[in-house]
Motif scaffolding. Structure first.
Motif, PDB file in Angstrom:
ATOM      1  N   LYS A 229       0.841  -1.195   0.000  1.00  0.00           N
ATOM      2  CA  LYS A 229       0.000   0.000   0.000  1.00  0.00           C
ATOM      3  C   LYS A 229       0.879   1.249   0.000  1.00  0.00           C
ATOM      4  O   LYS A 229       1.856   1.353   0.744  1.00  0.00           O
ATOM      5  CB  LYS A 229      -0.892   0.016   1.239  1.00  0.00           C
ATOM      6  N   ALA A 230       0.537   2.174  -0.884  1.00  0.00           N
ATOM      7  CA  ALA A 230       1.173   3.485  -0.890  1.00  0.00           C
ATOM      8  C   ALA A 230       0.086   4.536  -0.727  1.00  0.00           C
ATOM      9  O   ALA A 230      -0.987   4.419  -1.321  1.00  0.00           O
ATOM     10  CB  ALA A 230       1.938   3.705  -2.195  1.00  0.00           C
ATOM     11  N   LEU A 231       0.356   5.548   0.084  1.00  0.00           N
ATOM     12  CA  LEU A 231      -0.557   6.679   0.188  1.00  0.00           C
ATOM     13  C   LEU A 231      -0.073   7.720  -0.816  1.00  0.00           C
ATOM     14  O   LEU A 231       0.899   8.431  -0.574  1.00  0.00           O
ATOM     15  CB  LEU A 231      -0.577   7.253   1.609  1.00  0.00           C
ATOM     16  N   THR A 232      -0.722   7.751  -1.970  1.00  0.00           N
ATOM     17  CA  THR A 232      -0.313   8.653  -3.054  1.00  0.00           C
ATOM     18  C   THR A 232      -1.016   9.994  -2.863  1.00  0.00           C
ATOM     19  O   THR A 232      -2.240  10.072  -2.879  1.00  0.00           O
ATOM     20  CB  THR A 232      -0.656   8.043  -4.416  1.00  0.00           C
ATOM     21  N   CYS A 233      -0.217  11.043  -2.689  1.00  0.00           N
ATOM     22  CA  CYS A 233      -0.729  12.352  -2.268  1.00  0.00           C
ATOM     23  C   CYS A 233      -0.519  13.406  -3.357  1.00  0.00           C
ATOM     24  O   CYS A 233       0.485  13.380  -4.076  1.00  0.00           O
ATOM     25  CB  CYS A 233      -0.018  12.809  -1.001  1.00  0.00           C
ATOM     26  N   PHE A 234      -1.453  14.354  -3.402  1.00  0.00           N
ATOM     27  CA  PHE A 234      -1.389  15.431  -4.386  1.00  0.00           C
ATOM     28  C   PHE A 234      -1.562  16.770  -3.683  1.00  0.00           C
ATOM     29  O   PHE A 234      -2.635  17.058  -3.127  1.00  0.00           O
ATOM     30  CB  PHE A 234      -2.485  15.262  -5.440  1.00  0.00           C
ATOM     31  N   TYR A 235      -0.502  17.555  -3.682  1.00  0.00           N
ATOM     32  CA  TYR A 235      -0.587  18.955  -3.252  1.00  0.00           C
ATOM     33  C   TYR A 235      -0.985  19.768  -4.477  1.00  0.00           C
ATOM     34  O   TYR A 235      -0.285  19.747  -5.503  1.00  0.00           O
ATOM     35  CB  TYR A 235       0.760  19.428  -2.709  1.00  0.00           C
ATOM     36  N   ILE A 236      -2.105  20.460  -4.382  1.00  0.00           N
ATOM     37  CA  ILE A 236      -2.658  21.157  -5.551  1.00  0.00           C
ATOM     38  C   ILE A 236      -2.777  22.645  -5.233  1.00  0.00           C
ATOM     39  O   ILE A 236      -3.522  23.042  -4.331  1.00  0.00           O
ATOM     40  CB  ILE A 236      -4.043  20.578  -5.917  1.00  0.00           C
ATOM     41  N   LYS A 237      -2.038  23.440  -5.973  1.00  0.00           N
ATOM     42  CA  LYS A 237      -2.090  24.893  -5.795  1.00  0.00           C
ATOM     43  C   LYS A 237      -2.648  25.525  -7.060  1.00  0.00           C
ATOM     44  O   LYS A 237      -2.140  25.292  -8.161  1.00  0.00           O
ATOM     45  CB  LYS A 237      -0.693  25.459  -5.518  1.00  0.00           C
ATOM     46  N   GLY A 238      -3.706  26.315  -6.894  1.00  0.00           N
ATOM     47  CA  GLY A 238      -4.299  27.002  -8.027  1.00  0.00           C
ATOM     48  C   GLY A 238      -3.850  28.450  -8.102  1.00  0.00           C
ATOM     49  O   GLY A 238      -2.832  28.845  -7.525  1.00  0.00           O
ATOM     50  N   ILE A 239      -4.617  29.224  -8.823  1.00  0.00           N
ATOM     51  CA  ILE A 239      -4.414  30.676  -8.876  1.00  0.00           C
ATOM     52  C   ILE A 239      -5.696  31.286  -8.333  1.00  0.00           C
ATOM     53  O   ILE A 239      -6.748  31.215  -8.970  1.00  0.00           O
ATOM     54  CB  ILE A 239      -4.146  31.166 -10.307  1.00  0.00           C
TER      55      ILE A 239
END
Length: 544
Positions: A229-239
């Protein structure tokens, strides 16, 4: 407890121990984990063999654990033998909030059985309750009945020393239901014992639960490996932008929604392994980071998935996800530009240059990007950690990336893909191995009594993941490069896993409803049949 057990049949012993353990509230992350370890230790120390050999029962405290949680071990050694079989199981459970109005009865199998006998909303569980063949309660299936099977078999061998053809080690681990800290810490103890007692760990038998795969499924599934198991993470920065000028920004929640739609339960991203239960990624968190109301679009959103691994190295999975997200974000930007152009055209406003973009990085690529911009990454990371050591392990990576991004302040929308705890390595046993052949032979001896199906990967998360690791050093290096502060928040002893390399199988108790308030274990198979099957497999492993 031995005085209460000695006159019982074997199945009655398993049930009595299961009931005793279910009665201890041992919810993960509470002092109940200490209480259940002490209960297991008390049961072991009551057995005549361990009263005569008290040093053969011991505990191992988790290093630096604020609750004082501990693993419990018991060892029966045959003089001159090296071959050792490990019986291992976890002793913590998930919480009891899902029982709602029945919370007071969550640890009382009899009260729950009476309740479900009159429960007309679910005919399956009602019939099970009326049959008398099922034991209810939190942990009854996951996995205090598995603990009880192991303890009962330990008792059996302690009373039938003449049948002992090798060594037997019992290991009860804490903290399985989230970070697996118990199993990870236990590697040090396994390494020590192996060296001091000159042991050869032949196999580890996990008794974690198995369940029907569909209505009416009567097969019993036996697993010769563990999924990762991997905890796949996404840091998402918009404008960010004011809602009155909404076409000028990039809403991070929109980007997150696109990524969630792309990845969540999408079979395109799973491995193709015939006849195995290969599960897709599933979303565990999607949350914007606004902490109060205003009319500005959300600048940052956090998203992470449970991503199972089987044979592929984790860094390859990360790269595949990154490329898919990159393509989808490019398509999204084109849509945003087209929508803005259509809006301006409708108002008869002049067209404008629109150079919005979304950059997509892995964490390792993002650090390189910052270094190219003249950011002193290592120094900043060190300073960040000194001030943020109390953060939840899942939040550390997000907070670090946010901190670093404020230093570069490039105003560019971006997605950074990284890993966070827990990470469970995958491992499996080859079909031409000694362990596989002995397991197959043991099951064949009972094929007239049970319908077994052997599968390679235990489909749930398991402490067995830490007993061996299939990924090589280079693959682990690429993985850790994308795991922010891994050495601080989740240091895994990969060298110990690789050196111990203990084959693990799951020969589990059978039941339904794990992690739900309808949790129950099937007594005829789990209490009567299973202990003998495990002993017969153990004997075959000990044989030359």
């Amino acid at each position: 407890m031995y005085q209460d057990l000695k006159l019982l049949s074997e199945s009655q012993k398993v049930e009595a121990i299961t009931r005793a353990l279910v009665g201890v509230k041992s919810v993960n992350g509470t002092v109940g984990e200490v209480a259940v370890a002490e209960t297991v230790e008390s049961i072991l120390r009551s057995l005549p063999f361990f009263q005569q050999h008290p040093d053969c029962v011991w505990t191992q405290k988790l290093p630096g654990d604020s609750l004082g949680r501990k693993n419990i071990f018991a060892f029966i050694k045959k003089k001159g033998a090296k071959k050792t079989v490990i019986y291992h199981s976890h002793i913590d459970t998930v919480g009891i909030d899902d029982f709602e109005a029945l919370k007071e009865a969550a640890l009382n199998p009899d009260k729950l059985a009476e309740y479900f006998k009159n429960y007309n909303e679910d005919s399956d569980i009602q019939n099970d309750a009326l049959s008398g063949d099922w034991l209810f309660g939190r942990g009854a299936l996951d996995m205090k009945s598995g603990d009880a099977v192991n303890l009962t078999n330990l008792l059996y061998y302690s009373e039938h020393i003449d049948e002992l053809k090798g060594n037997l080690l019992f290991m009860g681990n804490c903290v399985e239901e989230n970070d697996h800290n118990g199993a990870i810490a236990a590697l040090t103890e396994l390494e020590r014992l192996k060296k001091e007692q000159h042991l050869s760990y032949e196999v580890a038998v996990n008794t974690d639960f198995i369940s029907p795969k569909y209505e009416g499924d009567k097969q019993k599934y036996i697993y010769y490996g563990a999924a990762g198991k991997a905890l796949t993470c996404f840091y998402i920065k918009g404008i960010e932008t004011h809602v009155g000028n909404t076409y000028s920004g990039i809403d991070s929640t929109l980007v997150a929604s696109r990524i969630n739609s792309l990845i969540n339960n999408n079979p395109e991203f799973v491995e193709d392994i015939p006849d195995e239960e290969i599960l897709p990624s599933s979303c565990l968190l999607l949350r914007d980071q606004k902490d109060f109301y205003n009319v500005q679009t959300a600048k940052v959103t956090h998203l992470y998935f449970n991503t199972f691994t089987y044979k592929r190295p984790v860094f390859e999975i990360l790269q595949q996800l990154k490329e898919a997200v990159q393509s989808d974000c490019s398509a999204l930007v084109k849509e945003l530009i087209a929508r803005k152009a259509a809006y301006l055209h409708k108002l008869s406003f002049p067209a404008v240059q629109d150079d919005r973009q979304i950059k997509v990085f892995t964490f390792a690529e993002y650090l390189h990007y910052l270094q190219q911009a003249g950011i002193h990454v290592d120094k900043l990371i060190q300073g960040f950690w000194l001030k943020n050591q109390e953060l939840d392990k899942r939040e550390v990576g997000f907070a670090l990336i946010d901190y670093l991004d404020k230093q570069v302040n490039d105003g560019i929308a971006k997605v950074v893909l990284f890993l966070a705890p827990p990470f469970c390595p995958h491992n499996s046993i080859k079909r031409n191995s000694h362990v596989y052949q002995k397991l197959k032979a043991a099951l064949a001896d009972y094929e007239q009594e049970e319908n077994f199906k052997m599968k390679q990967f235990f489909p749930y998360l398991s402490d067995s993941s830490y007993l061996a690791i299939d990924e090589n050093e280079d693959e682990i290096k690429k993985l850790t490069e994308n795991f922010p502060l891994a050495g601080k928040i989740y240091p895994l002893p990969y060298d110990k896993m690789r050196a111990l390399n203990i084959p693990a199988v799951d020969i589990g108790v059978f039941g339904k409803g794990a992690h739900t308030w309808k949790e129950r274990v099937y007594k005829p198979y789990s209490f009567e049949f299973l202990p003998k099957l495990i002993r017969d497999f153990t004997t075959k492993i000990w044989e030359k």
